[in-house]
Scaffold this motif. Structure first.
Motif, PDB file in Angstrom:
ATOM      1  N   CYS A   1       0.833  -1.207   0.000  1.00 25.15           N
ATOM      2  CA  CYS A   1       0.000   0.000   0.000  1.00 25.15           C
ATOM      3  C   CYS A   1       0.865   1.254   0.000  1.00 25.15           C
ATOM      4  N   TRP A   2       0.479   2.250  -0.779  1.00 26.98           N
ATOM      5  CA  TRP A   2       1.212   3.514  -0.834  1.00 26.98           C
ATOM      6  C   TRP A   2       0.392   4.681  -0.293  1.00 26.98           C
ATOM      7  N   GLY A   3      -0.872   4.447  -0.016  1.00 24.72           N
ATOM      8  CA  GLY A   3      -1.716   5.515   0.512  1.00 24.72           C
ATOM      9  C   GLY A   3      -1.752   5.490   2.025  1.00 24.72           C
ATOM     10  N   ASP A   4      -2.627   6.305   2.595  1.00 23.16           N
ATOM     11  CA  ASP A   4      -2.772   6.343   4.053  1.00 23.16           C
ATOM     12  C   ASP A   4      -3.404   5.064   4.571  1.00 23.16           C
ATOM     13  N   VAL A   5      -2.985   4.660   5.758  1.00 21.94           N
ATOM     14  CA  VAL A   5      -3.531   3.474   6.403  1.00 21.94           C
ATOM     15  C   VAL A   5      -4.873   3.821   7.052  1.00 21.94           C
ATOM     16  N   VAL A   6      -5.869   2.957   6.852  1.00 19.50           N
ATOM     17  CA  VAL A   6      -7.160   3.106   7.517  1.00 19.50           C
ATOM     18  C   VAL A   6      -7.098   2.363   8.847  1.00 19.50           C
ATOM     19  N   ASP A   7      -7.394   3.060   9.931  1.00 23.01           N
ATOM     20  CA  ASP A   7      -7.342   2.444  11.259  1.00 23.01           C
ATOM     21  C   ASP A   7      -8.660   1.749  11.583  1.00 23.01           C
ATOM     22  N   VAL A   8      -8.660   0.429  11.390  1.00 28.99           N
ATOM     23  CA  VAL A   8      -9.780  -0.395  11.847  1.00 28.99           C
ATOM     24  C   VAL A   8      -9.602  -0.691  13.338  1.00 28.99           C
TER      25      VAL A   8
ATOM     26  N   ALA B   1      -2.669  -2.818  -3.738  1.00 26.97           N
ATOM     27  CA  ALA B   1      -2.390  -1.551  -4.403  1.00 26.97           C
ATOM     28  C   ALA B   1      -3.493  -0.516  -4.221  1.00 26.97           C
ATOM     29  N   ALA B   2      -4.692  -0.964  -3.861  1.00 24.67           N
ATOM     30  CA  ALA B   2      -5.826  -0.043  -3.712  1.00 24.67           C
ATOM     31  C   ALA B   2      -5.887   0.608  -2.340  1.00 24.67           C
ATOM     32  N   GLY B   3      -5.211   0.047  -1.337  1.00 19.94           N
ATOM     33  CA  GLY B   3      -5.269   0.629   0.000  1.00 19.94           C
ATOM     34  C   GLY B   3      -4.858  -0.360   1.071  1.00 19.94           C
ATOM     35  N   CYS B   4      -5.000   0.049   2.326  1.00 16.15           N
ATOM     36  CA  CYS B   4      -4.597  -0.827   3.423  1.00 16.15           C
ATOM     37  C   CYS B   4      -5.378  -0.523   4.696  1.00 16.15           C
ATOM     38  N   ASP B   5      -5.556  -1.571   5.526  1.00 13.34           N
ATOM     39  CA  ASP B   5      -6.332  -1.481   6.756  1.00 13.34           C
ATOM     40  C   ASP B   5      -5.548  -2.129   7.899  1.00 13.34           C
TER      41      ASP B   5
END
Length: 318
Positions: free
Chosen positions: A76-83, A168-172
């Motif tokens: 992931c290259w974007g901001d991490v989503v905090d679950v 590649a679309a994001g991260c959690d």
């Protein structure tokens, strides 16, 4: 008539000769002892120097490896989503926020981690480094939707591990609340060894659906605080506190380390020049830090040596 028997004089060392021999012997023994003591002192000095050099290099290697990975988010290259449940009392942003992966201090007084340290040496620097470069040991085995709470996997991971689900679309980022080595990982509420837990799916679903191919990765958060504390076999040592599983885990790393200091390479504004004059008290925006100059002092007996290296944070390089 009796024959006369000649009188034979017995010969030997005189008292003076014996004393001279003893003195010469003492000189010889003294010389041998002097050579032995000199060789022993030289050996001990060489061994102490070798230990200092070995410990210094080892300390720099440990710190440099983690610093190079600062901010790594796997695929992931974007901001991490905090679950993960950021409202929980056990959650501390400086320990778990992967969007802000590095922070330093010049003293531990009053900080969240002060109770986690062992024999902290006052007036020595501390730094916390976070990344998701470490493999978790599990692989997603079925596609999941953003509202799923259970994620089928192959492999095994402990309950409480903080994991990053990424492509590649994001991260959690979430904490595994399933039992250790289950056939799935879970983003549930705090339970057992999962002290922090996760947000309710109704309030925070995953950033997107994930597919069970090579494009999806499940990596483990590494969050390590480095500092100088007390040692088991030396007065002081390089130590670390890991927060990887949502709880503090303190351990000794390298004996004989007496001081730790960091200067942070900062790039701000339109300039591309790196300024290494900033310690932790001077850094105003940790997002501007692109490199770290590490200084480690190691002592063994009377030998003290300083070691230094400069490490680029490769995930922040243009």
């Amino acid at each position: 008539m009796l024959a006369s028997i000649p009188n034979k004089r017995e010969s030997g060392f005189s008292l003076i000769e014996l004393m001279i021999a003893l003195v010469l012997g003492l000189f010889i023994i003294g010389g041998v002892l002097a050579v032995f003591m000199s060789s022993s002192a030289s050996f001990n000095s060489t061994a102490a120097l070798s230990r200092v050099q070995e410990n210094g290099r080892f300390a720099l290697e440990i710190l440099a490896e983690d610093l190079r990975n600062t901010g790594n988010r796997s695929n992931c290259w974007g901001d991490v989503v905090d679950v993960i449940n950021t409202a929980d009392s056990d959650y501390e942003a400086d320990a778990y926020d992967l969007n802000n992966p590095i922070k330093g201090w010049t003293d531990a007084a009053g900080e969240f981690f002060v109770g986690d340290l062992t024999g902290y040496q006052a007036n020595t620097d501390l730094v916390i480094v976070k990344h998701a470069a470490d493999a978790s040991g599990v692989v997603l085995s079925a596609n999941i939707d953003s509202t799923d709470t259970t994620f089928p996997v192959t492999g095994g991971v402990v309950q409480g591990a903080i994991l990053l689900l990424s492509d590649a679309a994001g991260c959690d980022l979430f904490q595994n609340t399933a039992a250790t080595n289950s056939a799935s990982v879970k983003r549930g509420s705090a339970t057992g060894d999962a002290k922090i837990g996760n947000k309710a799916v109704s309030g925070q679903p995953l950033s997107h659906a994930y597919i069970s191919t090579g494009s999806t990765d499940i990596s483990q958060l590494s969050s390590a605080l480095y500092y100088v504390g007390s040692g088991a076999f030396s007065a002081t040592a390089l130590r670390s506190v890991h927060y990887d599983n949502g709880v503090a885990n303190d351990e000794e790393l390298v004996e004989g380390v007496t001081d730790l200091a960091f200067l942070y390479g900062v790039v701000s504004g339109a300039s591309s020049a790196v300024d290494y004059t900033s310690d932790a008290d001077v850094v105003s925006d940790w997002d501007d830090v692109v490199a770290v100059r590490v200084n480690v002092t190691v002592q063994n007996e009377d030998i003290i040596h300083n070691f230094s290296t400069t490490v680029a944070l490769r995930n922040r390089l243009p």
